[in-house]
Write a protein that holds these residues in place. Structure first.
Motif, PDB file in Angstrom:
ATOM      1  N   ALA A  66       0.827  -0.892   0.141  1.00  0.00           N
ATOM      2  CA  ALA A  66      -0.034   0.442   0.505  1.00  0.00           C
ATOM      3  C   ALA A  66       1.001   1.509  -0.113  1.00  0.00           C
ATOM      4  O   ALA A  66       0.346   2.451  -0.545  1.00  0.00           O
ATOM      5  CB  ALA A  66      -1.120   0.115   1.026  1.00  0.00           C
ATOM      6  N   ASP A  67       1.710   0.939   0.797  1.00  0.00           N
ATOM      7  CA  ASP A  67       2.700   2.725   1.100  1.00  0.00           C
ATOM      8  C   ASP A  67       3.642   2.611  -0.569  1.00  0.00           C
ATOM      9  O   ASP A  67       3.618   4.075  -0.950  1.00  0.00           O
ATOM     10  CB  ASP A  67       3.942   2.344   2.492  1.00  0.00           C
ATOM     11  N   LYS A  68       3.963   2.077  -0.975  1.00  0.00           N
ATOM     12  CA  LYS A  68       4.972   1.794  -2.540  1.00  0.00           C
ATOM     13  C   LYS A  68       3.472   1.914  -3.621  1.00  0.00           C
ATOM     14  O   LYS A  68       4.325   2.850  -4.051  1.00  0.00           O
ATOM     15  CB  LYS A  68       5.587   0.329  -2.650  1.00  0.00           C
ATOM     16  N   GLU A  69       2.539   1.580  -3.373  1.00  0.00           N
ATOM     17  CA  GLU A  69       1.464   2.418  -4.486  1.00  0.00           C
ATOM     18  C   GLU A  69       1.454   4.062  -4.191  1.00  0.00           C
ATOM     19  O   GLU A  69       1.185   4.872  -5.658  1.00  0.00           O
ATOM     20  CB  GLU A  69       0.170   1.423  -4.251  1.00  0.00           C
ATOM     21  N   LEU A  70       1.076   3.423  -2.883  1.00  0.00           N
ATOM     22  CA  LEU A  70       0.961   5.787  -2.489  1.00  0.00           C
ATOM     23  C   LEU A  70       1.937   6.145  -3.392  1.00  0.00           C
ATOM     24  O   LEU A  70       2.330   7.712  -4.023  1.00  0.00           O
ATOM     25  CB  LEU A  70       0.966   6.036  -1.340  1.00  0.00           C
ATOM     26  N   HIS A  71       3.553   5.533  -3.322  1.00  0.00           N
ATOM     27  CA  HIS A  71       4.274   6.440  -3.688  1.00  0.00           C
ATOM     28  C   HIS A  71       4.760   6.077  -5.293  1.00  0.00           C
ATOM     29  O   HIS A  71       5.020   7.917  -5.392  1.00  0.00           O
ATOM     30  CB  HIS A  71       5.927   5.532  -3.597  1.00  0.00           C
ATOM     31  N   GLN A  72       4.150   5.286  -5.306  1.00  0.00           N
ATOM     32  CA  GLN A  72       3.974   5.678  -7.247  1.00  0.00           C
ATOM     33  C   GLN A  72       3.267   6.642  -7.467  1.00  0.00           C
ATOM     34  O   GLN A  72       3.691   7.417  -8.377  1.00  0.00           O
ATOM     35  CB  GLN A  72       3.894   3.752  -7.667  1.00  0.00           C
ATOM     36  N   CYS A  73       1.695   6.462  -7.272  1.00  0.00           N
ATOM     37  CA  CYS A  73       1.076   7.083  -7.609  1.00  0.00           C
ATOM     38  C   CYS A  73       1.052   8.490  -7.180  1.00  0.00           C
ATOM     39  O   CYS A  73       0.929   9.541  -8.780  1.00  0.00           O
ATOM     40  CB  CYS A  73      -0.104   7.097  -6.427  1.00  0.00           C
ATOM     41  N   VAL A  74       1.276   9.061  -6.351  1.00  0.00           N
ATOM     42  CA  VAL A  74       2.058  10.681  -6.180  1.00  0.00           C
ATOM     43  C   VAL A  74       3.375  11.112  -7.381  1.00  0.00           C
ATOM     44  O   VAL A  74       3.272  12.075  -7.289  1.00  0.00           O
ATOM     45  CB  VAL A  74       1.921  10.465  -4.837  1.00  0.00           C
ATOM     46  N   SER A  75       4.225  10.142  -7.593  1.00  0.00           N
ATOM     47  CA  SER A  75       5.288   9.917  -8.507  1.00  0.00           C
ATOM     48  C   SER A  75       4.246  10.509  -9.677  1.00  0.00           C
ATOM     49  O   SER A  75       5.302  11.057 -10.866  1.00  0.00           O
ATOM     50  CB  SER A  75       6.205   8.508  -8.459  1.00  0.00           C
ATOM     51  N   LYS A  76       3.105   9.886 -10.274  1.00  0.00           N
ATOM     52  CA  LYS A  76       3.272   9.638 -11.430  1.00  0.00           C
ATOM     53  C   LYS A  76       2.186  11.017 -11.621  1.00  0.00           C
ATOM     54  O   LYS A  76       2.586  12.030 -12.873  1.00  0.00           O
ATOM     55  CB  LYS A  76       1.694   8.997 -11.422  1.00  0.00           C
ATOM     56  N   THR A  77       1.937  11.940 -10.904  1.00  0.00           N
ATOM     57  CA  THR A  77       1.443  13.088 -10.552  1.00  0.00           C
ATOM     58  C   THR A  77       2.509  14.086 -11.263  1.00  0.00           C
ATOM     59  O   THR A  77       2.281  15.492 -11.484  1.00  0.00           O
ATOM     60  CB  THR A  77       0.766  13.720  -9.931  1.00  0.00           C
ATOM     61  N   GLY A  78       4.378  14.017 -10.964  1.00  0.00           N
ATOM     62  CA  GLY A  78       4.842  14.437 -11.282  1.00  0.00           C
ATOM     63  C   GLY A  78       5.448  15.553 -10.684  1.00  0.00           C
ATOM     64  O   GLY A  78       6.473  15.964 -10.679  1.00  0.00           O
ATOM     65  N   GLU A  79       5.103  14.649  -8.990  1.00  0.00           N
ATOM     66  CA  GLU A  79       6.591  15.202  -7.552  1.00  0.00           C
ATOM     67  C   GLU A  79       7.036  13.940  -7.338  1.00  0.00           C
ATOM     68  O   GLU A  79       6.569  13.227  -6.027  1.00  0.00           O
ATOM     69  CB  GLU A  79       4.789  15.609  -6.892  1.00  0.00           C
ATOM     70  N   PRO A  80       7.324  13.602  -7.641  1.00  0.00           N
ATOM     71  CA  PRO A  80       8.470  12.631  -6.594  1.00  0.00           C
ATOM     72  C   PRO A  80       9.040  12.289  -5.572  1.00  0.00           C
ATOM     73  O   PRO A  80       9.290  11.732  -4.930  1.00  0.00           O
ATOM     74  CB  PRO A  80       9.955  12.252  -8.705  1.00  0.00           C
ATOM     75  N   GLN A  81       9.493  13.907  -5.783  1.00  0.00           N
ATOM     76  CA  GLN A  81      10.247  14.135  -4.218  1.00  0.00           C
ATOM     77  C   GLN A  81       9.098  14.386  -2.629  1.00  0.00           C
ATOM     78  O   GLN A  81       8.949  13.934  -2.235  1.00  0.00           O
ATOM     79  CB  GLN A  81      10.813  15.703  -4.337  1.00  0.00           C
ATOM     80  N   ILE A  82       7.858  15.015  -3.593  1.00  0.00           N
ATOM     81  CA  ILE A  82       6.652  14.864  -2.527  1.00  0.00           C
ATOM     82  C   ILE A  82       6.717  13.713  -2.089  1.00  0.00           C
ATOM     83  O   ILE A  82       6.061  13.021  -1.282  1.00  0.00           O
ATOM     84  CB  ILE A  82       5.569  15.418  -3.207  1.00  0.00           C
ATOM     85  N   ALA A  83       6.378  12.448  -3.200  1.00  0.00           N
ATOM     86  CA  ALA A  83       6.075  11.124  -3.141  1.00  0.00           C
ATOM     87  C   ALA A  83       7.095  10.888  -2.195  1.00  0.00           C
ATOM     88  O   ALA A  83       6.899   9.826  -0.562  1.00  0.00           O
ATOM     89  CB  ALA A  83       6.128  10.381  -5.049  1.00  0.00           C
ATOM     90  N   LYS A  84       8.745  11.040  -1.814  1.00  0.00           N
ATOM     91  CA  LYS A  84       9.742  10.355  -0.851  1.00  0.00           C
ATOM     92  C   LYS A  84       9.282  10.533   0.291  1.00  0.00           C
ATOM     93  O   LYS A  84       9.144   9.700   1.308  1.00  0.00           O
ATOM     94  CB  LYS A  84      10.759  10.822  -1.676  1.00  0.00           C
ATOM     95  N   LEU A  85       8.355  12.153   0.529  1.00  0.00           N
ATOM     96  CA  LEU A  85       8.315  12.370   2.086  1.00  0.00           C
ATOM     97  C   LEU A  85       6.846  11.694   1.980  1.00  0.00           C
ATOM     98  O   LEU A  85       7.193  11.638   2.957  1.00  0.00           O
ATOM     99  CB  LEU A  85       8.123  13.904   1.385  1.00  0.00           C
ATOM    100  N   MET A  86       6.331  12.013   1.377  1.00  0.00           N
ATOM    101  CA  MET A  86       4.489  10.898   1.816  1.00  0.00           C
ATOM    102  C   MET A  86       5.338   9.233   2.602  1.00  0.00           C
ATOM    103  O   MET A  86       4.966   8.919   2.745  1.00  0.00           O
ATOM    104  CB  MET A  86       4.191  11.670   0.670  1.00  0.00           C
ATOM    105  N   LEU A  87       6.326   8.645   1.348  1.00  0.00           N
ATOM    106  CA  LEU A  87       6.327   7.567   1.531  1.00  0.00           C
ATOM    107  C   LEU A  87       6.983   7.295   3.138  1.00  0.00           C
ATOM    108  O   LEU A  87       6.617   6.589   3.840  1.00  0.00           O
ATOM    109  CB  LEU A  87       7.380   6.836   0.958  1.00  0.00           C
ATOM    110  N   ALA A  88       7.368   8.280   3.282  1.00  0.00           N
ATOM    111  CA  ALA A  88       8.405   8.556   4.855  1.00  0.00           C
ATOM    112  C   ALA A  88       7.490   8.932   6.001  1.00  0.00           C
ATOM    113  O   ALA A  88       7.702   7.891   6.516  1.00  0.00           O
ATOM    114  CB  ALA A  88       9.986   9.410   5.214  1.00  0.00           C
ATOM    115  N   GLY A  89       7.282   9.452   5.578  1.00  0.00           N
ATOM    116  CA  GLY A  89       5.678   9.615   6.623  1.00  0.00           C
ATOM    117  C   GLY A  89       4.523   8.328   7.031  1.00  0.00           C
ATOM    118  O   GLY A  89       4.965   8.631   8.342  1.00  0.00           O
TER     119      GLY A  89
END
Length: 132
Positions: A66-89
């Motif tokens: 689930a956490d990896k899917e969140l990371h991939q989904c947010v990355s696809k919005t064009g925000e890979p750095q935000i995705a990394k931050l969210m994954l850590a959170g």
């Protein structure tokens, strides 16, 4: 001996309470923005899907997925750095061991921990999903 008996009763009562899942709720991206200043809900759908997985709970491995899917989904919005931050959170803050409203398995009574969903629990989740 009395302490053991009380502990067993408490353990049984927690198990009984965990049999019924609460209706699905989502707080979006919890304490994180749902998007950018220009696109206020850019990754909100990613967070809602992630909340659905967290609401159900399950095993540690299912949480990782689930956490990896969140990371991939947010990355696809064009925000890979935000995705990394969210994954850590979510890796730090989403533990089932915290009594928060956004923990892994928050649809069940606390404490739920990591547990394989039973067939009866899966049917319950499916029936709630079909009602919405």
């Amino acid at each position: 001996m009395r302490i053991v008996f009380v502990f067993i009763l408490l353990l049984f009562s927690v198990t009984v309470n965990a049999e019924n899942i609460k209706p699905f709720t989502s707080d979006g991206c919890s304490s994180f923005p749902d998007g950018t200043f220009d696109h206020k809900e850019l990754w909100l759908s990613c967070c809602t899907a992630h909340d659905y997985a967290y609401w159900q709970g399950g095993t540690y491995e299912e949480r990782l997925v689930a956490d990896k899917e969140l990371h991939q989904c947010v990355s696809k919005t064009g925000e890979p750095q935000i995705a990394k931050l969210m994954l850590a959170g979510v890796r730090v803050g989403g533990s089932p061991y915290f009594p928060t409203s956004f923990r892994w398995g928050y649809g069940w009574s606390y404490p739920r921990w990591y547990n394989v969903l039973t067939e009866a629990e899966r049917k319950q989740i499916k029936s709630i999903k079909n009602d919405t």
